[in-house]
Design an enzyme around this catalytic site. Structure first.
Site, PDB file in Angstrom:
ATOM      1  N   LYS A 184       0.827  -1.200   0.000  1.00  0.00           N
ATOM      2  CA  LYS A 184       0.000   0.000   0.000  1.00  0.00           C
ATOM      3  C   LYS A 184       0.870   1.261   0.000  1.00  0.00           C
ATOM      4  O   LYS A 184       2.054   1.218   0.364  1.00  0.00           O
ATOM      5  CB  LYS A 184      -0.932   0.000   1.203  1.00  0.00           C
ATOM      6  CG  LYS A 184      -0.216   0.249   2.524  1.00  0.00           C
ATOM      7  CD  LYS A 184      -1.135   0.160   3.740  1.00  0.00           C
ATOM      8  CE  LYS A 184      -2.118   1.306   3.829  1.00  0.00           C
ATOM      9  NZ  LYS A 184      -2.742   1.353   5.206  1.00  0.00           N
ATOM     10  N   CYS A 442      -4.587   1.456  12.135  1.00  0.00           N
ATOM     11  CA  CYS A 442      -5.480   2.234  11.262  1.00  0.00           C
ATOM     12  C   CYS A 442      -6.097   3.423  12.000  1.00  0.00           C
ATOM     13  O   CYS A 442      -6.405   4.440  11.400  1.00  0.00           O
ATOM     14  CB  CYS A 442      -6.594   1.340  10.732  1.00  0.00           C
ATOM     15  SG  CYS A 442      -5.996  -0.147   9.930  1.00  0.00           S
ATOM     16  N   GLY A 443      -6.281   3.288  13.308  1.00  0.00           N
ATOM     17  CA  GLY A 443      -6.846   4.384  14.114  1.00  0.00           C
ATOM     18  C   GLY A 443      -5.784   5.354  14.600  1.00  0.00           C
ATOM     19  O   GLY A 443      -6.072   6.238  15.404  1.00  0.00           O
TER      20      GLY A 443
HETATM   21 FE1  SRM Z   1      -5.999   0.183   7.671  1.00  0.00          FE
HETATM   22  C1  SRM Z   1      -5.506  -3.044   6.836  1.00  0.00           C
HETATM   23  C2  SRM Z   1      -9.284  -0.312   7.941  1.00  0.00           C
HETATM   24  C3  SRM Z   1      -6.484   3.539   7.653  1.00  0.00           C
HETATM   25  C4  SRM Z   1      -2.684   0.621   8.296  1.00  0.00           C
HETATM   26  N1  SRM Z   1      -7.209  -1.403   7.365  1.00  0.00           N
HETATM   27  C5  SRM Z   1      -6.800  -2.655   7.000  1.00  0.00           C
HETATM   28  C6  SRM Z   1      -8.000  -3.544   6.690  1.00  0.00           C
HETATM   29  C7  SRM Z   1      -8.248  -3.474   5.214  1.00  0.00           C
HETATM   30  C8  SRM Z   1      -7.758  -4.996   7.141  1.00  0.00           C
HETATM   31  C9  SRM Z   1      -8.872  -5.929   6.730  1.00  0.00           C
HETATM   32  O1  SRM Z   1      -8.852  -6.456   5.631  1.00  0.00           O
HETATM   33  O2  SRM Z   1      -9.783  -6.119   7.524  1.00  0.00           O
HETATM   34  C10 SRM Z   1      -9.088  -2.816   7.546  1.00  0.00           C
HETATM   35  C11 SRM Z   1     -10.509  -2.935   7.029  1.00  0.00           C
HETATM   36  C12 SRM Z   1     -11.442  -3.080   8.213  1.00  0.00           C
HETATM   37  C13 SRM Z   1     -12.849  -2.703   7.879  1.00  0.00           C
HETATM   38  O3  SRM Z   1     -13.673  -3.602   7.637  1.00  0.00           O
HETATM   39  O4  SRM Z   1     -13.146  -1.515   7.921  1.00  0.00           O
HETATM   40  C14 SRM Z   1      -8.519  -1.419   7.612  1.00  0.00           C
HETATM   41  N2  SRM Z   1      -7.600   1.385   7.656  1.00  0.00           N
HETATM   42  C15 SRM Z   1      -8.872   0.989   7.898  1.00  0.00           C
HETATM   43  C16 SRM Z   1      -9.781   2.179   8.128  1.00  0.00           C
HETATM   44  C17 SRM Z   1     -11.203   1.949   7.633  1.00  0.00           C
HETATM   45  C18 SRM Z   1      -9.777   2.529   9.635  1.00  0.00           C
HETATM   46  C19 SRM Z   1     -10.875   3.495  10.022  1.00  0.00           C
HETATM   47  O5  SRM Z   1     -11.782   3.054  10.747  1.00  0.00           O
HETATM   48  O6  SRM Z   1     -10.852   4.650   9.609  1.00  0.00           O
HETATM   49  C20 SRM Z   1      -8.989   3.258   7.378  1.00  0.00           C
HETATM   50  C21 SRM Z   1      -9.326   3.318   5.913  1.00  0.00           C
HETATM   51  C22 SRM Z   1      -8.590   4.430   5.220  1.00  0.00           C
HETATM   52  C23 SRM Z   1      -9.028   4.603   3.791  1.00  0.00           C
HETATM   53  O7  SRM Z   1     -10.050   5.250   3.570  1.00  0.00           O
HETATM   54  O8  SRM Z   1      -8.331   4.107   2.901  1.00  0.00           O
HETATM   55  C24 SRM Z   1      -7.567   2.719   7.553  1.00  0.00           C
HETATM   56  N3  SRM Z   1      -4.803   1.797   7.837  1.00  0.00           N
HETATM   57  C25 SRM Z   1      -5.200   3.089   7.939  1.00  0.00           C
HETATM   58  C26 SRM Z   1      -4.119   3.915   8.396  1.00  0.00           C
HETATM   59  C27 SRM Z   1      -4.209   5.394   8.761  1.00  0.00           C
HETATM   60  C28 SRM Z   1      -3.816   6.336   7.661  1.00  0.00           C
HETATM   61  O9  SRM Z   1      -3.715   5.975   6.494  1.00  0.00           O
HETATM   62  O10 SRM Z   1      -3.605   7.494   8.019  1.00  0.00           O
HETATM   63  C29 SRM Z   1      -3.031   3.064   8.578  1.00  0.00           C
HETATM   64  C30 SRM Z   1      -1.643   3.455   9.140  1.00  0.00           C
HETATM   65  C31 SRM Z   1      -0.896   4.303   8.171  1.00  0.00           C
HETATM   66  C32 SRM Z   1      -0.149   3.511   7.137  1.00  0.00           C
HETATM   67  O11 SRM Z   1      -0.754   2.734   6.405  1.00  0.00           O
HETATM   68  O12 SRM Z   1       1.062   3.674   7.046  1.00  0.00           O
HETATM   69  C33 SRM Z   1      -3.477   1.751   8.235  1.00  0.00           C
HETATM   70  N4  SRM Z   1      -4.378  -0.997   7.535  1.00  0.00           N
HETATM   71  C34 SRM Z   1      -3.106  -0.651   7.917  1.00  0.00           C
HETATM   72  C35 SRM Z   1      -2.259  -1.807   7.832  1.00  0.00           C
HETATM   73  C36 SRM Z   1      -0.745  -1.857   8.149  1.00  0.00           C
HETATM   74  C37 SRM Z   1       0.032  -1.532   6.891  1.00  0.00           C
HETATM   75  C38 SRM Z   1       1.421  -2.091   6.887  1.00  0.00           C
HETATM   76  O13 SRM Z   1       2.268  -1.536   6.158  1.00  0.00           O
HETATM   77  O14 SRM Z   1       1.688  -3.105   7.534  1.00  0.00           O
HETATM   78  C39 SRM Z   1      -3.076  -2.878   7.420  1.00  0.00           C
HETATM   79  C40 SRM Z   1      -2.647  -4.345   7.180  1.00  0.00           C
HETATM   80  C41 SRM Z   1      -2.037  -4.539   5.837  1.00  0.00           C
HETATM   81  O15 SRM Z   1      -2.059  -3.689   4.949  1.00  0.00           O
HETATM   82  O16 SRM Z   1      -1.469  -5.626   5.677  1.00  0.00           O
HETATM   83  C42 SRM Z   1      -4.398  -2.331   7.252  1.00  0.00           C
HETATM   84 FE1  SF4 Z   2      -8.613  -3.761  11.683  1.00  0.00          FE
HETATM   85 FE2  SF4 Z   2      -8.385  -1.711  13.390  1.00  0.00          FE
HETATM   86 FE3  SF4 Z   2      -6.394  -3.531  13.105  1.00  0.00          FE
HETATM   87 FE4  SF4 Z   2      -6.950  -1.779  11.181  1.00  0.00          FE
HETATM   88  S1  SF4 Z   2      -6.179  -1.344  13.277  1.00  0.00           S
HETATM   89  S2  SF4 Z   2      -6.533  -3.892  10.860  1.00  0.00           S
HETATM   90  S3  SF4 Z   2      -9.211  -1.659  11.288  1.00  0.00           S
HETATM   91  S4  SF4 Z   2      -8.464  -3.841  13.932  1.00  0.00           S
END
Ligand code: SRM
Ligand code: SF4
Length: 518
Positions: A184, A442-443
């Site tokens: 990503k 993500c939070g």
């Molecule tokens: Fe996230 C994966 C939700 C912002 C770091 N994130 C996921 C997944 C897709 C995992 C999954 O398949 O279940 C989550 C979906 C859950 C669901 O059903 O909603 C999920 N991420 C979210 C959201 C919805 C959190 C929220 O409630 O706001 C945010 C959606 C943003 C958007 O509109 O695109 C969200 N995720 C973030 C952020 C914050 C940001 O971008 O400022 C981060 C940390 C910043 C970053 O990415 O550097 C973040 N999400 C991750 C990661 C860890 C990434 C990594 O490099 O390891 C994962 C896991 C992955 O990608 O393997 C992940």
């Molecule tokens: Fe799911 Fe929250 Fe973990 Fe993101 S930080 S992968 S939305 S439990």
């Protein structure tokens, strides 16, 4: 595509292997087929992974009820678009809900695979897209939520964000040039003085800076959170004029695409490549793709304000107009709320709706004369312009209700905890509390005053839901990341721990009536 980094073809991780077999975007032409087949009969890799290239997420927690992640460039949508999202959700009754995300975006829940062809047609008709919003793609591009409204802004980010999205996604149709990154990728642009997008936590960020008297942006690279490692972005030592921002995005992404590690997914984010090469080599590679040298960074950037949360009533730069920000508790809302927000934006504003990275909503362009009637609308009693001190800046990720990575339930617990704290305490200053259900962050607990990260804790010899507590995150001017201060607090014991922290570090006091009760 070359693979000149540390990776060889034989060491490709399992995600790279399935991407090499069939590109994620290929499922675009198979949607009718999937709809006819149903989710249970679909190929599992298409269902669980490739559909995410279209923004459609299989949820193991609610099998058959998918999540859809949109793209909302700069966090802006129209009332027509909001109404279409509401219409899609309406069909799913109690299963249908929506969340405003920490990237100024909207996710829909309860989606059934058989409805996808119709949903995509509806999106197309109003210019919405969910393409490339998951997996190894560039996420929603964030920009100032009050771009074009704020009298103090240095640059209106809206058009630039849209241009970058159009380049990356081929105007929302899908762009195979950028649909197979090693991991990503997050991009943010800020044109205001308060860093309202958290520039420092993006893989690529543009912050306002003057080169002598010319306006442009200093470039930051490599910011990210992951379970393994979290880092703030570092300076590329480069300044770019606004007209070159899209080309720089393209150049950086090409370098990442062609050189980022495709072996170990835990070490695939951009910062790992920068570590391997050093910032100077990375910069040179970007210059080569750009086809011209980058200018050195301006000596200072213009981020010199504390971060604003945009909740409340604010005058716009356009005379006689106001924007009103209201709080959507933990970003969760439903079809009827969305219809109502669309109506309010049309009746009182210009039909425009904006989202913030704090998971809240702004309606701009409300005239002085209609403010009072607007504020009397029933929706604003629930989605307040003046919420409690803790509720105001509460942010929470999805958590265990829908996310299978989650170690704890977050959104409901986050709300219940701060309501209990607000009942017992008085506050003299705002305190930003962020919840995240697992170390993926993500939070964004690292940007909070108090960040709570789900973990497994032990109590009376048993494993229970718990949190690690992060402290010291600073946003806006001089932003820096908080770090873990206390580990493994069982959630059931959390409230007194938070109360102590709020009293010791943030000047909160126990209410007189509560003291008298004791
Ligand atoms: Fe996230 C994966 C939700 C912002 C770091 N994130 C996921 C997944 C897709 C995992 C999954 O398949 O279940 C989550 C979906 C859950 C669901 O059903 O909603 C999920 N991420 C979210 C959201 C919805 C959190 C929220 O409630 O706001 C945010 C959606 C943003 C958007 O509109 O695109 C969200 N995720 C973030 C952020 C914050 C940001 O971008 O400022 C981060 C940390 C910043 C970053 O990415 O550097 C973040 N999400 C991750 C990661 C860890 C990434 C990594 O490099 O390891 C994962 C896991 C992955 O990608 O393997 C992940
Ligand atoms: Fe799911 Fe929250 Fe973990 Fe993101 S930080 S992968 S939305 S439990």
């Amino acid at each position: 595509m070359t693979d000149t980094g540390t990776t060889t073809k034989t060491s490709l991780n399992k995600f790279e292997k399935f991407k090499a077999e069939k590109d994620g975007l290929a499922v675009k032409s198979e949607i009718e087929k999937f709809a006819a087949l149903g989710w249970e009969a679909m190929d599992e890799t298409d269902r669980d992974h490739r559909l995410k290239w279209l923004g459609v997420f299989f949820r193991p927690v609610t099998p058959g009820k998918f999540m859809m992640r949109m793209r909302m460039p700069n966090g802006i949508l129209t009332s027509d678009q909001m109404r279409v999202l509401a219409e899609v959700l309406q069909r799913y009754g109690d299963d249908g809900s929506a969340d405003i995300t920490t990237r100024q975006n909207i996710q829909l829940r309860g989606i059934r695979i058989e409805d996808l062809p119709d949903i995509f047609n509806k999106f197309h008709a109003v210019g919405l897209t969910s393409v490339q919003s998951g997996m190894d793609n560039v996420r929603n591009i964030t920009g100032d939520p009050v771009a074009g409204l704020d009298a103090d802004e240095l640059f209106d980010t809206r058009d630039l964000v849209q241009q970058i999205q159009d380049m990356l996604t081929n105007k929302g149709e899908g762009n195979p040039e950028f649909s197979n990154l090693p991991r990503k990728f997050n991009i943010a642009i800020t044109g205001g003085r308060d860093n309202s997008v958290h520039a420092e936590i993006n893989d690529l960020a543009f912050v306002p800076a003057f080169k002598e008297t010319t306006f442009g942006f200093n470039i930051l690279v490599g910011g990210f959170f992951s379970a393994k490692r979290c880092d703030a972005a570092i300076p590329l030592n480069a300044w770019v004029a606004a007209e070159d921002v899209v080309a720089v995005c393209r150049a950086v992404l090409e370098v990442f695409r062609d050189n980022g590690s495709r072996a170990n997914r835990l070490k695939s984010r951009l910062m790992w490549l920068i570590d391997e090469w050093g910032i100077d080599k990375f910069r040179t590679e970007v210059e080569q793709r750009l086809g011209k040298p980058l200018l050195a960074a301006a000596p200072k950037d213009e981020i010199d304000w504390e971060k604003r949360d945009h909740i409340g009533i604010y005058r716009q730069k356009q005379p006689g107009l106001n924007y009103v920000g209201f709080h959507v508790p933990v970003g969760r809302f439903y079809a009827e709320d969305m219809f109502e927000i669309a109506r309010l934006a049309e009746v009182y504003g210009s039909g425009e709706i904006r989202l913030t990275v704090e998971q809240n909503i702004i309606i701009p362009n409300i005239s002085d004369g209609s403010l009072a009637t607007f504020l009397a609308e029933p929706l604003l009693q629930r989605f307040s312009i003046n919420p409690g001190v803790l509720e105001r800046s509460l942010v929470s990720c999805t958590g265990a209700q829908f996310c299978n990575f989650a170690l704890i339930e977050t959104k409901n617990r986050a709300l219940a905890t701060i309501h209990a704290l607000e009942a017992d305490l008085t506050f003299t200053q705002p305190v930003r509390i962020h919840w995240t259900g697992c170390p993926n962050s993500c939070g964004q607990p690292q940007v909070a005053d108090i960040g709570l990260m789900g973990t497994k804790a032990r109590k009376d010899g048993k494993a229970v839901e718990g949190v690690d507590i992060y402290m010291g995150g600073k946003v806006g001017k001089d932003a820096h990341l908080g770090t873990c201060a206390i580990k493994g607090i069982p959630c059931e014991d959390l409230q007194p721990v938070l109360q102590d922290l709020l009293i010791k570090h943030f000047g909160a006091q126990i209410k007189q009536e509560v003291l008298l009760e004791v």
